[in-house]
Scaffold this motif. Sequence first.
Motif, PDB file in Angstrom:
ATOM      1  N   ALA B 279      -3.945 -26.148 -24.048  1.00 52.87           N
ATOM      2  CA  ALA B 279      -4.266 -24.884 -23.400  1.00 52.87           C
ATOM      3  C   ALA B 279      -3.505 -23.752 -24.070  1.00 52.87           C
ATOM      4  O   ALA B 279      -4.063 -22.695 -24.357  1.00 52.87           O
ATOM      5  CB  ALA B 279      -3.921 -24.954 -21.914  1.00 52.87           C
ATOM      6  N   GLY B 281      -2.504 -23.617 -27.063  1.00 54.26           N
ATOM      7  CA  GLY B 281      -2.991 -23.373 -28.413  1.00 54.26           C
ATOM      8  C   GLY B 281      -4.347 -22.713 -28.448  1.00 54.26           C
ATOM      9  O   GLY B 281      -4.627 -21.905 -29.313  1.00 54.26           O
ATOM     10  N   SER B 282      -5.204 -23.027 -27.487  1.00 50.52           N
ATOM     11  CA  SER B 282      -6.568 -22.579 -27.670  1.00 50.52           C
ATOM     12  C   SER B 282      -6.989 -21.513 -26.675  1.00 50.52           C
ATOM     13  O   SER B 282      -7.973 -20.845 -26.893  1.00 50.52           O
ATOM     14  CB  SER B 282      -7.518 -23.769 -27.577  1.00 50.52           C
ATOM     15  N   VAL B 283      -6.250 -21.326 -25.622  1.00 51.38           N
ATOM     16  CA  VAL B 283      -6.721 -20.359 -24.622  1.00 51.38           C
ATOM     17  C   VAL B 283      -5.869 -19.107 -24.613  1.00 51.38           C
ATOM     18  O   VAL B 283      -6.358 -18.001 -24.503  1.00 51.38           O
ATOM     19  CB  VAL B 283      -6.729 -20.991 -23.221  1.00 51.38           C
ATOM     20  N   LYS B 284      -4.575 -19.293 -24.769  1.00 46.94           N
ATOM     21  CA  LYS B 284      -3.645 -18.177 -24.609  1.00 46.94           C
ATOM     22  C   LYS B 284      -4.014 -16.972 -25.438  1.00 46.94           C
ATOM     23  O   LYS B 284      -4.360 -17.112 -26.594  1.00 46.94           O
ATOM     24  CB  LYS B 284      -2.261 -18.640 -25.005  1.00 46.94           C
TER      25      LYS B 284
END
Lengths: 310, 284
Positions: B279, B281-284
């Motif tokens: 999360a 790595g890919s959403v923030k």
Amino acid sequence: MSVLAPERAPAQEQTSTEPATRTRKKDFAGAVLAVPFAILLVCTVLVPVAYTLYLSLFTERLRGLGFSGPEHVFVWLGNYLEVIADSAFHASLGNVALFALIHIPSMLIGALILALLLDSAVVRLKQVWSLAVFVPYAVPVVIGGLIWAYLYSPTIGPIKNLLGFDPLSDTTVLPSIANIATWQWVGYNMIIFYTALQAVPKEIVEAARADGAGGFRTAWSIKIPVIRPTIFVAAVFTVIGSLQVFTEPMVLKGFTGTVTSTWSPSMYVYEAAFVAGDNGRAAAASVLIAVICAVLSAVVMRFSTRRSSR
Amino acid sequence: MSFADSKSRWVSTPAVHVILLVAALYSLLPLVWLVTSSTKSLGDFSTTGAFEFGEWNLWANVKALFAQENGIFWHWLLNSVLYAGGGAVLGSLICAACGYAIAKTSFPGRRLLFALTLTGVLVPTTVLALPMYLLASELRIVDTFWAVFVPLLTNPFGVYLARVYADASVPDEVLEAARVDGAGQLRTFFTVALPMMRPGVVTVLLFQFIGIWNNFFLPLVLLTDPKLFPVSLGLFQWSTRQTQFPQYTPLVITGSLLAVLPLVVAFLVLNRQWRKGLAAGSVK
């Protein structure tokens, strides 16, 4: 290959172009932290790449009666021409092209559908479903290959009896290899897509619902466009991975004669280098694979930026 | 796909669950087969169904597995743990340090290093295997632990991720405060930044662990001494003999089960941890 999709990276890049403006004096400390990786990168990536390029321009030839041992001869692009003219190399490219045509759409579409289903409001036990589909990713590729090889095997596995055809025959072995890769990666990409879907603003989804858009419509017109960059990153990594497919066909080769020793381009390189001992040809073939990988990923990324810049 | 639109919901909840169930069965049945098959003797494969248990031969299989070639399977398991465990711990620390340095310090050559790192992500392993072998034989380290261990430490994608994590989770003000308090940059990294980056670093560690555990090409090329094999290479080698020597079949199957179990368990136990990292790595 580990693949994550930090799709917001470009935005962060802009904020970090002038990082930590305060500590310019002690720059060397940053260098100290970066040096271990820099050394690794030079020794295990950059030097080997340069060495491959060098090797690809030479060949070993015996001179005279061969008593003085083989001689290193500069052959310009001779090795490349030899590889390009080699029908075994063509066949291996044809195989991975077909493999990619089966594996990439089935894996990415499957992962996307599962992610969208998990993201929809009605699903119960999300954790359980996602873990179940993700588990194959934790299985080492060789072992995943072995499991499926036994499942395919006519004497031991159930699949031949279940489906009524031999999954290791001339015509079916290629989809069978693609199936192993799809089994291994669909859960991983599902998690990546699902994680990206969590960033879709809830208000927009709710507004669409209020306007009467159904689940399918919301997924197609709102959710998929939002996570498109993630999908393209996953596509790039899958394209590269497909071109380099090695382990699965290598494992199946021990079970069936229908997988040749030069079935995929990576196997071609392995065969040239470690069975035939022709380093120049192996190096040229691996450079060609790298170039094809680079071109294909550039094409996919270009396609992605063009579509999302509208 | 069997969902239609009506009243702004996914209409058929059962259909959705049927699709998920099919996907779960597709994912899990091969592993169920692995479990049932490792209880069978060679003869049982032809007499029992694929997904039923045979006469309980699991212990006999396990005993035979560990007895084969003077207990070489122990070596393989231990080697895998050393390559993947040691490599992931050391490799992710190296990635974290470099990613942090690129994101939060301004040493000369930082942009060049980052550009080369991104290029490194795209270099296929196939390209590296042959020169790596030739260089290793030049250095006379072919067929040693280090010839496999050192190249697997290099994880350009991990550096890229660590840079993203450092940017996202280590505020400049905190670093400034540490500096005002008189901490040197190295100390700041280890005592302030690294703990803040921990979820991200754990993710890099997990994925590097998987990457090394999965790596097949490099050990295949660099190792000939079976005592140095990781478990997947060892099982692969046994499997190539099974057409001539069917007695290897139960060994390979039971060995596969023992090699998979710790990983699957680790994934289930660390479920929350790697999800958090993903999360970040890919959403923030």
